[in-house]
Scaffold this motif. Structure first.
Motif, PDB file in Angstrom:
ATOM      1  N   LYS A   1      37.446  42.853  39.497  1.00  0.00           N
ATOM      2  CA  LYS A   1      37.259  42.554  38.068  1.00  0.00           C
ATOM      3  C   LYS A   1      38.597  42.469  37.344  1.00  0.00           C
ATOM      4  O   LYS A   1      38.824  41.562  36.525  1.00  0.00           O
ATOM      5  CB  LYS A   1      36.363  43.617  37.436  1.00  0.00           C
ATOM      6  N   LYS A   2      39.504  43.392  37.648  1.00  0.00           N
ATOM      7  CA  LYS A   2      40.813  43.408  36.986  1.00  0.00           C
ATOM      8  C   LYS A   2      41.667  42.209  37.414  1.00  0.00           C
ATOM      9  O   LYS A   2      42.343  41.597  36.584  1.00  0.00           O
ATOM     10  CB  LYS A   2      41.548  44.712  37.313  1.00  0.00           C
ATOM     11  N   VAL A   3      41.631  41.869  38.706  1.00  0.00           N
ATOM     12  CA  VAL A   3      42.444  40.754  39.202  1.00  0.00           C
ATOM     13  C   VAL A   3      41.980  39.434  38.605  1.00  0.00           C
ATOM     14  O   VAL A   3      42.788  38.551  38.292  1.00  0.00           O
ATOM     15  CB  VAL A   3      42.389  40.691  40.744  1.00  0.00           C
ATOM     16  N   SER A   4      40.661  39.280  38.445  1.00  0.00           N
ATOM     17  CA  SER A   4      40.122  38.007  37.967  1.00  0.00           C
ATOM     18  C   SER A   4      40.141  37.882  36.448  1.00  0.00           C
ATOM     19  O   SER A   4      39.670  36.893  35.901  1.00  0.00           O
ATOM     20  CB  SER A   4      38.683  37.839  38.462  1.00  0.00           C
ATOM     21  N   SER A   5      40.677  38.883  35.782  1.00  0.00           N
ATOM     22  CA  SER A   5      40.702  38.852  34.316  1.00  0.00           C
ATOM     23  C   SER A   5      41.569  37.701  33.815  1.00  0.00           C
ATOM     24  O   SER A   5      42.375  37.123  34.544  1.00  0.00           O
ATOM     25  CB  SER A   5      41.246  40.176  33.768  1.00  0.00           C
ATOM     26  N   LYS A   6      41.409  37.375  32.561  1.00  0.00           N
ATOM     27  CA  LYS A   6      42.188  36.288  31.960  1.00  0.00           C
ATOM     28  C   LYS A   6      43.688  36.573  32.000  1.00  0.00           C
ATOM     29  O   LYS A   6      44.508  35.658  31.987  1.00  0.00           O
ATOM     30  CB  LYS A   6      41.732  36.066  30.516  1.00  0.00           C
ATOM     31  N   ALA A   7      44.029  37.851  32.088  1.00  0.00           N
ATOM     32  CA  ALA A   7      45.448  38.225  32.091  1.00  0.00           C
ATOM     33  C   ALA A   7      46.159  37.714  33.341  1.00  0.00           C
ATOM     34  O   ALA A   7      47.318  37.302  33.289  1.00  0.00           O
ATOM     35  CB  ALA A   7      45.587  39.739  31.991  1.00  0.00           C
ATOM     36  N   THR A   8      45.472  37.719  34.488  1.00  0.00           N
ATOM     37  CA  THR A   8      46.126  37.291  35.731  1.00  0.00           C
ATOM     38  C   THR A   8      45.665  35.910  36.183  1.00  0.00           C
ATOM     39  O   THR A   8      46.448  35.156  36.751  1.00  0.00           O
ATOM     40  CB  THR A   8      45.839  38.281  36.871  1.00  0.00           C
ATOM     41  N   GLN A   9      44.389  35.585  35.962  1.00  0.00           N
ATOM     42  CA  GLN A   9      43.815  34.309  36.411  1.00  0.00           C
ATOM     43  C   GLN A   9      44.018  34.081  37.904  1.00  0.00           C
ATOM     44  O   GLN A   9      44.117  32.945  38.371  1.00  0.00           O
ATOM     45  CB  GLN A   9      44.399  33.140  35.623  1.00  0.00           C
ATOM     46  N   CYS A  10      44.112  35.143  38.648  1.00  0.00           N
ATOM     47  CA  CYS A  10      44.360  35.045  40.084  1.00  0.00           C
ATOM     48  C   CYS A  10      43.031  34.948  40.829  1.00  0.00           C
ATOM     49  O   CYS A  10      42.111  35.724  40.583  1.00  0.00           O
ATOM     50  CB  CYS A  10      45.140  36.268  40.562  1.00  0.00           C
ATOM     51  N   ARG A  11      42.936  33.998  41.748  1.00  0.00           N
ATOM     52  CA  ARG A  11      41.740  33.859  42.571  1.00  0.00           C
ATOM     53  C   ARG A  11      41.879  34.701  43.841  1.00  0.00           C
ATOM     54  O   ARG A  11      42.974  34.851  44.386  1.00  0.00           O
ATOM     55  CB  ARG A  11      41.507  32.395  42.949  1.00  0.00           C
ATOM     56  N   ILE A  12      40.745  35.238  44.311  1.00  0.00           N
ATOM     57  CA  ILE A  12      40.727  36.074  45.512  1.00  0.00           C
ATOM     58  C   ILE A  12      39.928  35.368  46.600  1.00  0.00           C
ATOM     59  O   ILE A  12      38.831  34.848  46.347  1.00  0.00           O
ATOM     60  CB  ILE A  12      40.090  37.450  45.229  1.00  0.00           C
ATOM     61  N   TYR A  13      40.453  35.372  47.828  1.00  0.00           N
ATOM     62  CA  TYR A  13      39.759  34.811  48.981  1.00  0.00           C
ATOM     63  C   TYR A  13      39.686  35.909  50.045  1.00  0.00           C
ATOM     64  O   TYR A  13      40.716  36.423  50.487  1.00  0.00           O
ATOM     65  CB  TYR A  13      40.493  33.581  49.512  1.00  0.00           C
ATOM     66  N   LEU A  14      38.485  36.245  50.442  1.00  0.00           N
ATOM     67  CA  LEU A  14      38.249  37.431  51.260  1.00  0.00           C
ATOM     68  C   LEU A  14      37.405  37.079  52.488  1.00  0.00           C
ATOM     69  O   LEU A  14      36.382  36.396  52.367  1.00  0.00           O
ATOM     70  CB  LEU A  14      37.522  38.481  50.414  1.00  0.00           C
ATOM     71  N   ILE A  15      37.834  37.531  53.670  1.00  0.00           N
ATOM     72  CA  ILE A  15      37.021  37.383  54.871  1.00  0.00           C
ATOM     73  C   ILE A  15      36.682  38.760  55.440  1.00  0.00           C
ATOM     74  O   ILE A  15      37.375  39.745  55.176  1.00  0.00           O
ATOM     75  CB  ILE A  15      37.733  36.545  55.955  1.00  0.00           C
ATOM     76  N   SER A  16      35.622  38.827  56.219  1.00  0.00           N
ATOM     77  CA  SER A  16      35.231  40.087  56.848  1.00  0.00           C
ATOM     78  C   SER A  16      36.079  40.336  58.086  1.00  0.00           C
ATOM     79  O   SER A  16      36.522  39.407  58.764  1.00  0.00           O
ATOM     80  CB  SER A  16      33.752  40.054  57.239  1.00  0.00           C
ATOM     81  N   GLY A  17      36.294  41.621  58.383  1.00  0.00           N
ATOM     82  CA  GLY A  17      36.990  42.032  59.596  1.00  0.00           C
ATOM     83  C   GLY A  17      36.035  42.757  60.516  1.00  0.00           C
ATOM     84  O   GLY A  17      34.847  42.898  60.211  1.00  0.00           O
ATOM     85  N   ASN A  18      36.537  43.248  61.635  1.00  0.00           N
ATOM     86  CA  ASN A  18      35.654  43.916  62.593  1.00  0.00           C
ATOM     87  C   ASN A  18      35.123  45.247  62.080  1.00  0.00           C
ATOM     88  O   ASN A  18      34.088  45.728  62.556  1.00  0.00           O
ATOM     89  CB  ASN A  18      36.376  44.114  63.932  1.00  0.00           C
ATOM     90  N   HIS A  19      35.784  45.850  61.091  1.00  0.00           N
ATOM     91  CA  HIS A  19      35.294  47.111  60.524  1.00  0.00           C
ATOM     92  C   HIS A  19      34.285  46.876  59.396  1.00  0.00           C
ATOM     93  O   HIS A  19      33.568  47.790  59.015  1.00  0.00           O
ATOM     94  CB  HIS A  19      36.459  47.944  59.979  1.00  0.00           C
TER      95      HIS A  19
END
Length: 410
Positions: free
Chosen positions: A68-86
């Protein structure tokens, strides 16, 4: 364009019974600050966000708050996430649509036949024209999606095939790959118990792929992989075991400029929690350990106190020594995770010698000679009894039984 590549957070890890939630929360605060100050456009998380498939509620909330904090208007940063074995694929896939509302793209299940769900345009903030494309490939290791005994070879072929297909779709722009796997020629500490590999069964060759850059997760040591294109493990951001104390931790900074993807540098993270082995190598006289304990730290916050394991020489009155060491640890506010000695290894060798007298016996088993190996549960319990002179704890016995049953079901 500026990108942060990170992996292997293992949120919710309980290290030998010690919680690390506060330490992990401080790392996420630090990473958020890096994203803001460096004006990062995209955050790549290459798997193992969580340490176990059913992580503590606090660690799940911690992750969602971070998104939520990363995607705020202040940063406008996109997140790309994949699953790992854990990671639990269902746990990362279930909130997929909700995460999208916060510009977080969660790719939990690999689709190795159709890349449309795994190929994403990458943008600079405030620009709707793609700068590059990301091929995000979740963990698909042996036993999860691939059942072939030739997993290493088959996965190598599939990775090459998918990268070439993606490159043909957008040949004018760089192609960044993100995957959670054990790349061939990757290095790791043989004592690192976070890797559950068997020989070279799960090692994947990446050299023939058509990536301009490959961001990897799985190995906890930050390193570049020999290939005909840049490929790197960012490594784990905090030290997750005593096998990882000999190298730096942090995140990778990547840039895309004039159509070229470059690794710029590791942004080092110095965790407030130290993992300390006394001594660094070998063993030490038990009488000298207490003085070293006093020198380590007197961190007032218990959750940020050092995690310490001690290796001592063989002594006669071991119970008295153990009590003295535990008392010193408590008085100096360090978290004692274990006390070890070479004489325990002697027990190991004697036990293994009694159990398996020779390689010929093992060969007899393989050839169907009628020799039967004892049940794994019984062997493990006897091993524990021999090593620690007490019965295996109930929770450990149950966990081991669950693992054995899962293995039998494969």
């Amino acid at each position: 364009m500026k990108i942060i590549h990170t992996a292997d957070w293992h949120l919710g890890q309980s290290f030998k019974g010690e919680k690390r939630l506060q330490e992990q929360s401080l790392f996420l605060d630090w990473l958020l600050n890096i994203i803001e100050t460096e004006e990062i456009d995209a955050l790549l998380i290459a798997g193992d966000v969580f340490d176990i498939t059913n992580p503590p509620t606090e660690s799940i909330k911690m992750f969602y708050d971070f998104v939520k904090k990363v995607s705020s208007k202040a940063t406008q940063c996109r997140i790309y996430l994949i699953s790992g074995n854990h990671d639990s694929t269902s746990r990362l896939d279930a909130p997929k649509e909700l995460l999208l509302t916060h510009n977080c793209y969660s790719i939990a299940y690999p689709d190795l036949e159709n890349i449309s769900s795994e190929l994403f345009p990458l943008y600079e903030k405030g620009n709707n024209k793609p700068v590059a494309y990301l091929l995000a490939l979740p963990y698909s290791g042996y036993g999860r999606f691939f059942q072939s005994i030739d997993y290493s070879e088959e996965m190598s072929k599939k990775l090459t095939e998918l990268s070439k297909e993606a490159k043909k779709m957008h040949p004018e722009l760089p192609l960044i790959g993100m995957a959670h796997l054990f790349a061939g020629k990757g290095t790791f500490n043989k004592d690192d118990d976070s890797l559950r590999n068997v020989g070279t069964l799960d090692q994947v060759k990446i050299g023939d792929c058509s990536f301009d850059y490959l961001a990897l997760g799985h190995l906890h040591r930050q390193q570049s992989i020999e290939s005909n294109f840049p490929a790197r493990y960012s490594g784990s951001p905090i030290t997750l075991s005593f096998a990882e104390t000999g190298y730096r931790h942090g995140v990778d900074l990547i840039t895309i400029e004039n159509g070229e993807v470059k690794y710029q540098r590791q942004i080092e993270y110095n965790s407030p929690v130290k993992l300390v082995r006394i001594p660094e190598k070998g063993e030490v006289d038990a009488k000298k350990v207490i003085d070293q304990i006093k020198e380590i730290s007197n961190q007032e916050d218990n959750e940020l106190a050092p995690l310490v394991e001690i290796h001592i020489n063989e002594v006669e009155k071991i119970s008295s020594v153990l009590n003295d060491l535990r008392k010193a640890a408590k008085e100096n506010n360090i978290r004692l995770t274990g006390i070890y000695s070479d004489f325990a290894q002697k027990f190991n060798q004697e036990f293994e010698s009694e159990r398996l007298n020779s390689t010929e016996e093992l060969q007899g088993i393989a050839c169907g000679s009628g020799i039967k190996l004892p049940e794994p549960q019984m062997m493990a319990e006897e091993y524990y009894q021999k090593l620690y002179s007490k019965e295996m704890p109930t929770d450990m016995r149950q966990a081991l039984n669950d693992i054995i049953e899962e293995a039998k079901a494969l």
